[in-house]
Each structure stands twice: as C-alpha cells, then as structure tokens.
Design a protein around this motif. Sequence first.
Motif, PDB file in Angstrom:
ATOM      1  N   SER A  52      14.592   2.638  12.045  1.00  0.00           N
ATOM      2  CA  SER A  52      13.632   2.181  10.927  1.00  0.00           C
ATOM      3  C   SER A  52      12.010   2.173  11.505  1.00  0.00           C
ATOM      4  CB  SER A  52      14.195   0.824  10.274  1.00  0.00           C
ATOM      5  OG  SER A  52      13.843  -0.191  11.381  1.00  0.00           O
ATOM      6  N   ARG A  53      11.795   2.182  12.651  1.00  0.00           N
ATOM      7  CA  ARG A  53      10.593   2.137  13.279  1.00  0.00           C
ATOM      8  C   ARG A  53       9.507   2.882  12.642  1.00  0.00           C
ATOM      9  NH1 ARG A  53      12.652   1.168  19.430  1.00  0.00           N
ATOM     10  NH2 ARG A  53      13.607  -0.913  18.838  1.00  0.00           N
ATOM     11  N   ARG A  54       9.822   4.139  11.955  1.00  0.00           N
ATOM     12  CA  ARG A  54       9.143   5.048  11.304  1.00  0.00           C
ATOM     13  C   ARG A  54       8.539   4.557   9.972  1.00  0.00           C
ATOM     14  NH1 ARG A  54      13.258   8.532  13.021  1.00  0.00           N
ATOM     15  NH2 ARG A  54      14.584   8.317  11.046  1.00  0.00           N
ATOM     16  N   TRP A  55       9.298   3.436   9.275  1.00  0.00           N
ATOM     17  CA  TRP A  55       8.859   2.983   7.994  1.00  0.00           C
ATOM     18  C   TRP A  55       8.894   1.635   7.755  1.00  0.00           C
ATOM     19  CZ3 TRP A  55      12.397   0.012   5.724  1.00  0.00           C
ATOM     20  CH2 TRP A  55      13.743  -0.097   6.127  1.00  0.00           C
ATOM     21  N   ILE A  56       9.453   0.864   8.723  1.00  0.00           N
ATOM     22  CA  ILE A  56       9.666  -0.676   8.622  1.00  0.00           C
ATOM     23  C   ILE A  56       8.159  -1.263   8.399  1.00  0.00           C
ATOM     24  CG2 ILE A  56       9.363  -1.188  11.079  1.00  0.00           C
ATOM     25  CD1 ILE A  56      11.645  -2.715   7.863  1.00  0.00           C
ATOM     26  N   TRP A  57       7.090  -0.582   8.805  1.00  0.00           N
ATOM     27  CA  TRP A  57       5.647  -1.141   8.662  1.00  0.00           C
ATOM     28  C   TRP A  57       5.179  -1.129   7.547  1.00  0.00           C
ATOM     29  CZ3 TRP A  57       2.047   2.071   6.605  1.00  0.00           C
ATOM     30  CH2 TRP A  57       2.324   3.530   6.680  1.00  0.00           C
ATOM     31  N   LEU A  58       5.947  -0.536   6.264  1.00  0.00           N
ATOM     32  CA  LEU A  58       5.452  -0.202   5.060  1.00  0.00           C
ATOM     33  C   LEU A  58       4.958  -1.620   4.354  1.00  0.00           C
ATOM     34  CD1 LEU A  58       7.308   2.968   3.850  1.00  0.00           C
ATOM     35  CD2 LEU A  58       4.618   2.723   4.195  1.00  0.00           C
ATOM     36  N   PRO A  59       6.141  -2.684   4.410  1.00  0.00           N
ATOM     37  CA  PRO A  59       5.542  -4.205   3.813  1.00  0.00           C
ATOM     38  C   PRO A  59       4.383  -4.642   4.036  1.00  0.00           C
ATOM     39  CG  PRO A  59       8.002  -3.759   4.404  1.00  0.00           C
ATOM     40  CD  PRO A  59       7.307  -2.610   5.009  1.00  0.00           C
ATOM     41  N   ALA A  60       3.819  -4.183   5.172  1.00  0.00           N
ATOM     42  CA  ALA A  60       2.560  -4.542   5.757  1.00  0.00           C
ATOM     43  C   ALA A  60       1.298  -4.202   4.812  1.00  0.00           C
ATOM     44  CB  ALA A  60       2.202  -4.099   6.947  1.00  0.00           C
ATOM     45  N   LEU A  61       1.697  -3.123   4.022  1.00  0.00           N
ATOM     46  CA  LEU A  61       0.534  -2.838   2.925  1.00  0.00           C
ATOM     47  C   LEU A  61       0.589  -3.936   1.935  1.00  0.00           C
ATOM     48  CD1 LEU A  61       1.966   0.899   2.452  1.00  0.00           C
ATOM     49  CD2 LEU A  61      -0.282   0.163   3.747  1.00  0.00           C
ATOM     50  N   LEU A  62       1.252  -4.643   1.770  1.00  0.00           N
ATOM     51  CA  LEU A  62       1.252  -5.687   0.844  1.00  0.00           C
ATOM     52  C   LEU A  62       0.604  -6.990   1.422  1.00  0.00           C
ATOM     53  CD1 LEU A  62       5.082  -5.574  -0.512  1.00  0.00           C
ATOM     54  CD2 LEU A  62       3.053  -4.722  -1.637  1.00  0.00           C
ATOM     55  N   PHE A  63       0.238  -7.125   2.527  1.00  0.00           N
ATOM     56  CA  PHE A  63      -0.314  -8.194   3.175  1.00  0.00           C
ATOM     57  C   PHE A  63      -1.566  -8.442   2.463  1.00  0.00           C
ATOM     58  CE2 PHE A  63       2.039  -7.862   7.572  1.00  0.00           C
ATOM     59  CZ  PHE A  63       3.218  -8.332   7.001  1.00  0.00           C
ATOM     60  N   PRO A  64      -2.336  -7.569   2.469  1.00  0.00           N
ATOM     61  CA  PRO A  64      -3.713  -7.852   1.703  1.00  0.00           C
ATOM     62  C   PRO A  64      -3.679  -8.840   0.548  1.00  0.00           C
ATOM     63  CG  PRO A  64      -3.830  -5.828   2.464  1.00  0.00           C
ATOM     64  CD  PRO A  64      -2.647  -6.239   2.599  1.00  0.00           C
ATOM     65  N   THR A  65      -2.545  -8.644  -0.233  1.00  0.00           N
ATOM     66  CA  THR A  65      -2.311  -9.559  -1.476  1.00  0.00           C
ATOM     67  C   THR A  65      -2.661 -10.940  -1.164  1.00  0.00           C
ATOM     68  OG1 THR A  65      -0.033  -9.511  -1.467  1.00  0.00           O
ATOM     69  CG2 THR A  65      -0.845  -7.697  -2.452  1.00  0.00           C
ATOM     70  N   ILE A  66      -2.432 -11.602  -0.309  1.00  0.00           N
ATOM     71  CA  ILE A  66      -2.506 -12.762   0.088  1.00  0.00           C
ATOM     72  C   ILE A  66      -3.888 -13.186  -0.232  1.00  0.00           C
ATOM     73  CG2 ILE A  66      -0.457 -13.076   1.415  1.00  0.00           C
ATOM     74  CD1 ILE A  66      -2.452 -13.727   3.685  1.00  0.00           C
ATOM     75  N   MET A  67      -4.884 -12.240   0.012  1.00  0.00           N
ATOM     76  CA  MET A  67      -6.293 -12.236  -0.059  1.00  0.00           C
ATOM     77  C   MET A  67      -6.754 -12.038  -1.571  1.00  0.00           C
ATOM     78  SD  MET A  67      -7.103 -10.636   3.550  1.00  0.00           S
ATOM     79  CE  MET A  67      -9.101 -10.419   3.187  1.00  0.00           C
ATOM     80  N   THR A  68      -6.130 -10.993  -2.059  1.00  0.00           N
ATOM     81  CA  THR A  68      -6.594 -10.449  -3.532  1.00  0.00           C
ATOM     82  C   THR A  68      -6.470 -11.444  -4.462  1.00  0.00           C
ATOM     83  OG1 THR A  68      -4.715  -9.130  -3.605  1.00  0.00           O
ATOM     84  CG2 THR A  68      -6.801  -8.069  -2.649  1.00  0.00           C
ATOM     85  N   THR A  69      -4.977 -12.501  -3.983  1.00  0.00           N
ATOM     86  CA  THR A  69      -4.755 -13.392  -5.021  1.00  0.00           C
ATOM     87  C   THR A  69      -5.431 -14.705  -4.819  1.00  0.00           C
ATOM     88  OG1 THR A  69      -2.813 -14.039  -3.582  1.00  0.00           O
ATOM     89  CG2 THR A  69      -2.513 -12.543  -5.395  1.00  0.00           C
ATOM     90  N   GLY A  70      -6.224 -14.858  -3.764  1.00  0.00           N
ATOM     91  CA  GLY A  70      -6.891 -15.928  -3.467  1.00  0.00           C
ATOM     92  C   GLY A  70      -6.160 -17.109  -2.676  1.00  0.00           C
ATOM     93  N   GLN A  71      -4.867 -16.623  -2.516  1.00  0.00           N
ATOM     94  CA  GLN A  71      -3.993 -17.975  -1.748  1.00  0.00           C
ATOM     95  C   GLN A  71      -4.309 -17.849  -0.462  1.00  0.00           C
ATOM     96  OE1 GLN A  71      -2.415 -19.479  -4.514  1.00  0.00           O
ATOM     97  NE2 GLN A  71      -0.586 -19.343  -3.139  1.00  0.00           N
ATOM     98  N   HIS A  72      -4.811 -17.086   0.081  1.00  0.00           N
ATOM     99  CA  HIS A  72      -5.303 -17.132   1.661  1.00  0.00           C
ATOM    100  C   HIS A  72      -6.570 -16.368   1.797  1.00  0.00           C
ATOM    101  CE1 HIS A  72      -1.584 -19.342   3.106  1.00  0.00           C
ATOM    102  NE2 HIS A  72      -1.025 -18.095   2.366  1.00  0.00           N
TER     103      HIS A  72
END
Length: 222
Positions: free
Chosen positions: A162-182
């Motif tokens: 899974s190491r070829r694709w398991i990093w994909l959820p990290a593409l969602l990380f910026p949403t903690i900033m774009t929602t103003g939560q962090h």
Amino acid sequence: MTDDASAADADLDVRHRLLAIVAVVCLNTALYLLINAHPTRPPTLLPVTALDQAVGWHAWTIWPYWLLLCINPFLALGLRSKAVLWATFKSYALAMGLNMLVWLAWPTRILRHALPDALDGATRWAWELLYALDEPYTCFPSGHITIPVVVMIAFAAQHPASRRWIWLPALLFPTIMTTGQHYAIDLLGGAATALAGTWWAGLWGPRRAHAPGAVAAGVSRP
C-alpha cells in the motif's frame, strides 16, 4: 517463530478490531472534548501566517474535511494483525498524549469565519454540525493530522504494497486550513507528534528493528 510470537501476530477478526477501534475513538473524543471545553487558562490566539492567508477559506472544503475525519477508522479496520494493531494503539496514545500535554500547558484558539448566507442547505448543515461539535480551541498541534498520519503509517506497516498509494489521504490535509479549523503551524505540529509516536512504537525508523518480535513479524507481512 515461537508460539508466543505467533499468538501476538495472530489475525483479529473484524468484530474485535471494530470494538477496539470504537473504544479508542470514544475515549479520545471524550478527552478531546473535555480539554476543548475547559482550557486550563485563557487560550492564546494563534497568528495568521502568510501561508494561511494565501490558502484562504473555502466553504466547499467542508466535505473533504469531513472525509478526512471519517477515513481513519476505515483504514484502521485493515490492521488485521494483533501485533500491528497494538503498536498502532501505542503510537496513537503516545502521539495524542503529546498533543494533550501541549493543549493543557498551552491552550490555543483560532478566529472562525462567519458562514455566508449563500451556502446551500447541505453545506450549511455540515458547517453548523462542525461548529456545534468543535470549539475553536486546542488548535496546536492538530489532532486532525496526528490521527491520520498514525493510521497511514500503521497501514503501510501492515500492508507494504500500500506504500504506493497510502499517502493519498494527505491530499486532504490542507482542508484543515481551508476550513479555518487550523493554521499551517497546527498541521506541522500534528504531523510531528504522529511521527514521534509511531517512531517510538517501532512502526518505522531504527526503533523498528528493536520492536518486539511480534511487531517485527507483523509489519513484514505482505
């Protein structure tokens, strides 16, 4: 492999995994909400950096933000090995323990955005649910980053392919900033505590070679 190591590395059925994950999630949520609702002193307002301003606030990103929160338990269900699941819980406890120590010693807060009138009903509901459940405190480090990083590292340990694709959820990380939560600093802090917890538990790095035999056996399985 010895009988003890074999027992430690045995696969857990889905029911036992689900019960263990639900118990950990409920305990973590209760502690988080308690600390969030009762800061030990007036929280420090975090500064908005140039990066935060460049990223901006985008109402539609509430949906990928909720996806980021929901994806963690589903990935955790894929940790079938008792040894890997135990190492994951240990990592989780260490990483979130670091977060909670910071939250207690240095409470922080953010400024939230007012919701625009033009939001559609479903998006407004998603925002109102978030605002009702989560106070704008305990921002640094971000547990919304710590948890998925721990789970992603554990999943890669259990399933090396899974190491070829398991990093994909990290593409969602910026949403903690774009929602103003962090803010950006919260993201970096959350990732740092996750890496510290998983390293100490032996899921990656030099300590992995010194992890208990059961964990070492569990993480090497295809």
